[in-house]
Design a protein around this motif. Structure first.
Motif, short mmCIF file in Angstrom:
data_model
loop_
_atom_site.label_atom_id
_atom_site.label_comp_id
_atom_site.label_asym_id
_atom_site.label_seq_id
_atom_site.Cartn_x
_atom_site.Cartn_y
_atom_site.Cartn_z
N HIS A 91 0.83 -1.21 0.00
CA HIS A 91 0.00 0.00 0.00
C HIS A 91 0.86 1.25 0.00
CE1 HIS A 91 -2.39 2.99 2.61
NE2 HIS A 91 -2.64 3.25 1.36
N LEU A 92 1.80 1.34 0.88
CA LEU A 92 2.64 2.52 0.99
C LEU A 92 4.07 2.18 0.59
CD1 LEU A 92 1.40 4.03 4.39
CD2 LEU A 92 0.88 4.83 2.07
N THR A 93 4.65 3.05 -0.19
CA THR A 93 6.05 2.91 -0.58
C THR A 93 6.65 4.30 -0.66
OG1 THR A 93 7.55 1.95 -2.22
CG2 THR A 93 5.56 2.98 -3.05
N ALA A 94 7.93 4.40 -0.48
CA ALA A 94 8.59 5.70 -0.47
C ALA A 94 8.45 6.37 -1.85
CB ALA A 94 10.06 5.55 -0.12
N VAL A 95 8.06 7.63 -1.83
CA VAL A 95 7.93 8.39 -3.08
C VAL A 95 8.73 9.67 -2.98
CG1 VAL A 95 5.64 7.47 -3.60
CG2 VAL A 95 5.84 9.56 -2.25
N SER A 96 8.99 10.27 -4.13
CA SER A 96 9.65 11.57 -4.17
C SER A 96 8.86 12.48 -5.09
CB SER A 96 11.10 11.43 -4.68
OG SER A 96 11.09 11.06 -6.05
N HIS A 97 9.17 13.76 -5.09
CA HIS A 97 8.41 14.69 -5.92
C HIS A 97 8.68 14.49 -7.40
CE1 HIS A 97 12.30 16.70 -5.43
NE2 HIS A 97 12.03 17.34 -6.55
N THR A 98 9.68 13.67 -7.73
CA THR A 98 9.99 13.40 -9.14
C THR A 98 9.56 11.99 -9.58
OG1 THR A 98 12.22 12.64 -8.57
CG2 THR A 98 11.95 14.99 -9.11
N SER A 99 8.94 11.24 -8.68
CA SER A 99 8.62 9.83 -8.98
C SER A 99 7.75 9.68 -10.22
CB SER A 99 7.90 9.19 -7.78
OG SER A 99 8.74 9.14 -6.66
N SER A 100 6.72 10.49 -10.31
CA SER A 100 5.79 10.36 -11.44
C SER A 100 6.49 10.65 -12.76
CB SER A 100 4.62 11.32 -11.26
OG SER A 100 3.89 11.00 -10.10
N ALA A 101 7.26 11.72 -12.80
CA ALA A 101 7.97 12.08 -14.04
C ALA A 101 8.96 10.99 -14.42
CB ALA A 101 8.68 13.42 -13.86
N GLU A 102 9.66 10.45 -13.43
CA GLU A 102 10.63 9.40 -13.72
C GLU A 102 9.95 8.14 -14.27
OE1 GLU A 102 12.54 8.99 -9.98
OE2 GLU A 102 13.76 10.78 -10.21
N ALA A 103 8.78 7.82 -13.72
CA ALA A 103 8.05 6.65 -14.21
C ALA A 103 7.58 6.87 -15.65
CB ALA A 103 6.86 6.36 -13.30
N LEU A 104 7.11 8.08 -15.95
CA LEU A 104 6.69 8.38 -17.32
C LEU A 104 7.86 8.33 -18.30
CD1 LEU A 104 4.22 11.33 -16.61
CD2 LEU A 104 3.62 9.12 -17.60
N LEU A 105 9.01 8.87 -17.90
CA LEU A 105 10.19 8.83 -18.75
C LEU A 105 10.61 7.39 -18.99
CD1 LEU A 105 12.25 11.82 -17.28
CD2 LEU A 105 11.21 11.68 -19.55
N GLU A 106 10.53 6.58 -17.96
CA GLU A 106 10.88 5.16 -18.11
C GLU A 106 9.95 4.47 -19.10
OE1 GLU A 106 13.10 1.72 -17.57
OE2 GLU A 106 13.53 3.77 -16.88
N ALA A 107 8.65 4.79 -19.01
CA ALA A 107 7.67 4.21 -19.93
C ALA A 107 7.97 4.63 -21.37
CB ALA A 107 6.27 4.64 -19.53
N MET A 108 8.31 5.89 -21.56
CA MET A 108 8.57 6.41 -22.90
C MET A 108 9.89 5.95 -23.48
SD MET A 108 7.20 10.26 -22.08
CE MET A 108 7.91 11.01 -23.52
N ALA A 109 10.76 5.43 -22.62
CA ALA A 109 12.08 4.97 -23.09
C ALA A 109 11.97 3.73 -23.97
CB ALA A 109 12.98 4.67 -21.88
N ASP A 110 10.87 2.97 -23.83
CA ASP A 110 10.65 1.80 -24.67
C ASP A 110 10.14 2.27 -26.01
OD1 ASP A 110 9.86 -0.55 -25.90
OD2 ASP A 110 9.11 -1.46 -24.06
#
Length: 207
Positions: free
Chosen positions: A183-202
């Motif tokens: 349920h809870l995991t450590a997040v940062s203010h850049t987590s969302s952007a980093e996840a999107l960049l990772e998705a777009m890297a494919d």
């Protein structure tokens, strides 16, 4: 299937959905009351021979007048066709706004990554999100070619390293992975952007 069957029904009656506009129907059940410019009078004059011979319909859009010559049977035929077309559009709208499509829209791309950002959702909200995501996987993702899941977090989590071919097994595996997330995991203010960049890297990903 309902869309195809309704189209066949309309074609059975010699009509297609794009032949049911007001102008097209009027042209098949009557003829336009013509006006022409009379040089000697210096003005446009409408023919009068049809006055009183036919029922007339005046279009609000442009003021054109049609003399209606069709028999009642043909008009009732068009009524049936229009009712069929309306039912078809209603079915389509109901489908477009039902189940996972109501939340996610219709997934049209063949290779997608779903980025999960649960933020600080309460446990009940977290489960609701996973219910919705499970629904879209089982209803829509199962229909495309390739997919992956990435969870936005301080330590980014990926279901697979790259987009994976869709099969009943891989979709069930993704659902299982989803329900094993903490349920809870450590997040940062850049987590969302980093996840999107990772998705777009494919490079194979289209959405």
């Amino acid at each position: 299937q309902s869309l195809v069957s309704s189209s066949k029904w309309l074609q059975h009656y010699g009509l297609k959905r794009n032949q049911l506009s007001l102008s097209q129907i009027l042209s098949q059940i009557g003829f336009q009351h013509r006006k022409d410019y009379v040089t000697t009078l210096g003005k446009t004059v409408a023919s009068r021979y049809a006055d009183g011979l036919f029922p007339q319909y005046k279009r609000a859009q442009d003021g054109s007048v049609y003399n209606l010559t069709a028999k009642k049977e043909l008009i009732l035929h068009f009524v049936d066709c229009l009712i069929g077309a309306i039912e078809l559009y209603q079915q389509r709208m109901e489908w477009l706004t039902s189940e996972s499509r109501q939340i996610f829209g219709v997934i049209q791309e063949q290779c997608i990554v779903i980025v999960l950002d649960f933020g600080t959702a309460a446990p009940a909200e977290f489960d609701l999100c996973r219910d919705a995501l499970s629904m879209v996987l089982l209803e829509q993702v199962i229909q495309i070619s390739r997919f992956n899941l990435i969870r936005a977090a301080q330590d980014l989590m990926k279901w697979q390293q790259n987009c994976t071919p869709v099969s009943e097994h891989t979709v069930k595996s993704a659902v299982t992975w989803l329900w094993k997330l903490d349920h809870l995991t450590a997040v940062s203010h850049t987590s969302s952007a980093e996840a999107l960049l990772e998705a777009m890297a494919d490079e194979a990903v289209s959405s």
